[in-house]
Design an enzyme around this catalytic site. Structure first.
Site, PDB file in Angstrom:
ATOM      1  N   ASN A 139     -10.204   3.380  -5.000  1.00  0.00           N
ATOM      2  CA  ASN A 139      -9.013   2.452  -4.732  1.00  0.00           C
ATOM      3  C   ASN A 139      -8.699   1.575  -5.775  1.00  0.00           C
ATOM      4  O   ASN A 139      -7.573   0.951  -6.170  1.00  0.00           O
ATOM      5  CB  ASN A 139      -9.208   1.856  -3.559  1.00  0.00           C
ATOM      6  CG  ASN A 139     -10.502   0.861  -3.632  1.00  0.00           C
ATOM      7  OD1 ASN A 139     -11.464   1.297  -3.654  1.00  0.00           O
ATOM      8  ND2 ASN A 139     -10.365  -0.447  -3.021  1.00  0.00           N
ATOM      9  N   GLN A 196      -6.848   6.641  -0.176  1.00  0.00           N
ATOM     10  CA  GLN A 196      -6.302   6.784  -1.355  1.00  0.00           C
ATOM     11  C   GLN A 196      -5.746   8.041  -1.572  1.00  0.00           C
ATOM     12  O   GLN A 196      -5.179   8.356  -2.802  1.00  0.00           O
ATOM     13  CB  GLN A 196      -6.805   5.981  -2.697  1.00  0.00           C
ATOM     14  CG  GLN A 196      -7.002   4.574  -2.222  1.00  0.00           C
ATOM     15  CD  GLN A 196      -5.569   3.732  -2.245  1.00  0.00           C
ATOM     16  OE1 GLN A 196      -4.790   4.254  -2.584  1.00  0.00           O
ATOM     17  NE2 GLN A 196      -5.600   2.544  -1.961  1.00  0.00           N
ATOM     18  N   SER A 206      -5.775   5.800   6.507  1.00  0.00           N
ATOM     19  CA  SER A 206      -5.152   4.877   6.947  1.00  0.00           C
ATOM     20  C   SER A 206      -3.384   4.990   6.476  1.00  0.00           C
ATOM     21  O   SER A 206      -3.224   5.319   5.754  1.00  0.00           O
ATOM     22  CB  SER A 206      -5.763   3.617   5.760  1.00  0.00           C
ATOM     23  OG  SER A 206      -4.751   2.273   6.064  1.00  0.00           O
ATOM     24  N   CYS A 265      -8.253  -5.702  -0.282  1.00  0.00           N
ATOM     25  CA  CYS A 265      -9.341  -5.976   0.636  1.00  0.00           C
ATOM     26  C   CYS A 265     -10.474  -6.809   0.259  1.00  0.00           C
ATOM     27  O   CYS A 265     -11.262  -7.523   1.040  1.00  0.00           O
ATOM     28  CB  CYS A 265      -9.841  -4.683   1.373  1.00  0.00           C
ATOM     29  SG  CYS A 265      -8.951  -3.581   2.395  1.00  0.00           S
TER      30      CYS A 265
END
Length: 385
Positions: free
Chosen positions: A150, A180, A200, A326
């Site tokens: 990521n 990703q 996600s 994050c």
């Protein structure tokens, strides 16, 4: 002009996603556990969403479980997989450049008595298959390797890893964090030896708070959330119909144009990398070509702290990242991924990530490059003082 170049942090939802989310929140808003017509309508959205997502992976809809996003999916795969299979062994494997949603559960397992092997990476952030082969033993119950990093975009040898794992120990579960990668590359878990796959929604123009975990039909997995028995008792809690429907719509839209979008992303990446390579004291961490994700470019602007350059660009409505979104709340801003790649300190403190979506334009790239050409000399003069 505005240039949003932080699509690995999140993407804007499309009109089609927004419309289905609004509809399932304001019109077809029933609880899918209810037995009346409103509930049946809501259940149909979930059923259709599972079917849509399953088709993108060429798996059964029974193997798709909706979650709140990548973090929950990663935690569930690792903690639930370890708990369900601990009698077969207490050894798990991961890499040094995983997302915190993988590394933190691994650390928790270590505290619970599991033996955790963390594979090192090379200067590009890629694991060695030889290291993986050497690490697998009879007690290995789970391996977790991400598909696309990521922060720097490195593509890990996931398909090769899957084959190797099953050859060395057929009982070892293989989990892949595809947050990703899903929607950027064709992923077929059955062919690639993948038992668990995390996704996600907000990384591919779906709503935040949506995601799913693919769980192979023969995989033993303990639930983490107990309660009303939704999703076959594997993930209790009132089903997030707007999230699931929005995620499925985003997946349908994304996979419909994936090939042409990939070509566009490659062109954008080359345009940015070519422009960055012409700037003095800029070190590009991401690789060109197919060994690195088409939508991520990581580069160090030596002599300028990443936060300073990030906010200077922000003042011109250019939005980038200093690493994983994050991990931005951590006290130490230096990226663990870049550290594991053994980059010098001056690069660790000056790295930015640029990430694109299918809505990113050449004009945005050029606008960003023009701003960098103007800002870097000024900021470096200021820093030297």
């Amino acid at each position: 002009m505005e240039a949003y170049l932080d699509n690995s942090a999140t993407t804007r939802v499309t009109d089609s996603v927004r419309n289905v989310v609004v509809r399932t929140m304001t019109e077809d808003f029933g609880n899918p556990s209810s037995k009346h017509r409103k509930g049946v309508e809501a259940e149909r959205y979930l059923r259709d969403a599972r079917e849509t997502i399953a088709k993108t992976l060429k798996v059964s809809e029974k193997e798709i479980y909706f979650t709140s996003g990548g973090t929950e999916s990663d935690n569930w795969a690792i903690l639930g997989g370890a708990a369900a299979n601990r009698r077969a062994g207490m050894h798990v494997i991961t890499s040094a450049v995983e997302h915190a949603a993988v590394l933190m559960p691994m650390r928790y397992l270590e505290e619970q008595g599991f033996r955790v092997t963390v594979l090192p990476v090379d200067e590009k952030g890629r694991i060695s298959l030889d290291d993986l082969a050497d690490a697998i033993c009879e007690e290995t119950i789970l391996v977790s390797i991400m598909y696309v990093n990521n922060e720097v975009g490195t593509i890990e040898p996931v398909a090769e890893a899957g084959t190797l794992i099953k050859k060395k120990n057929p009982n070892t579960l293989f989990h892949v964090d595809a947050v990703q990668a899903y929607g950027k590359y064709p992923i077929y878990p059955k062919r690639m030896g993948i038992d668990l796959l995390s996704v996600s929604g907000h990384k591919l123009h779906g709503p935040k708070g949506s995601g799913f975990l693919y769980v192979g039909e023969k995989v033993k997995l303990h639930p983490l959330i107990l309660g009303g028995g939704q999703q076959k008792g594997m993930r209790s809690g009132t089903d997030n119909v707007p999230g699931a429907a929005g995620l499925a719509q985003a997946a349908a839209d994304t996979f419909a144009t994936m090939e042409q979008d990939h070509a566009q992303l490659i062109a954008l990446k080359e345009r940015l990398m070519n422009g960055l390579s012409d700037l003095p004291d800029v070190v590009i961490h991401s690789e060109p070509g197919e060994d690195s994700a088409a939508h991520i470019v990581s580069a160090a602007f030596v002599g300028v702290r990443s936060e300073v350059l990030l906010h200077a660009l922000e003042e011109r409505e250019i939005y980038v990242s200093a690493g994983s979104a994050c991990s931005s709340n951590k006290k130490t801003p230096v990226s663990g991924v870049l550290k594991e790649m053994h980059l010098p300190k001056e690069q660790l403190e000056s790295t930015l990530r640029f990430s694109f979506s299918r809505f990113t334009t050449e004009e945005e790239i050029d606008y960003c490059l023009d701003a960098l050409r103007e800002l870097l000399p000024m900021l470096r003069r200021f820093t030297r003082r």
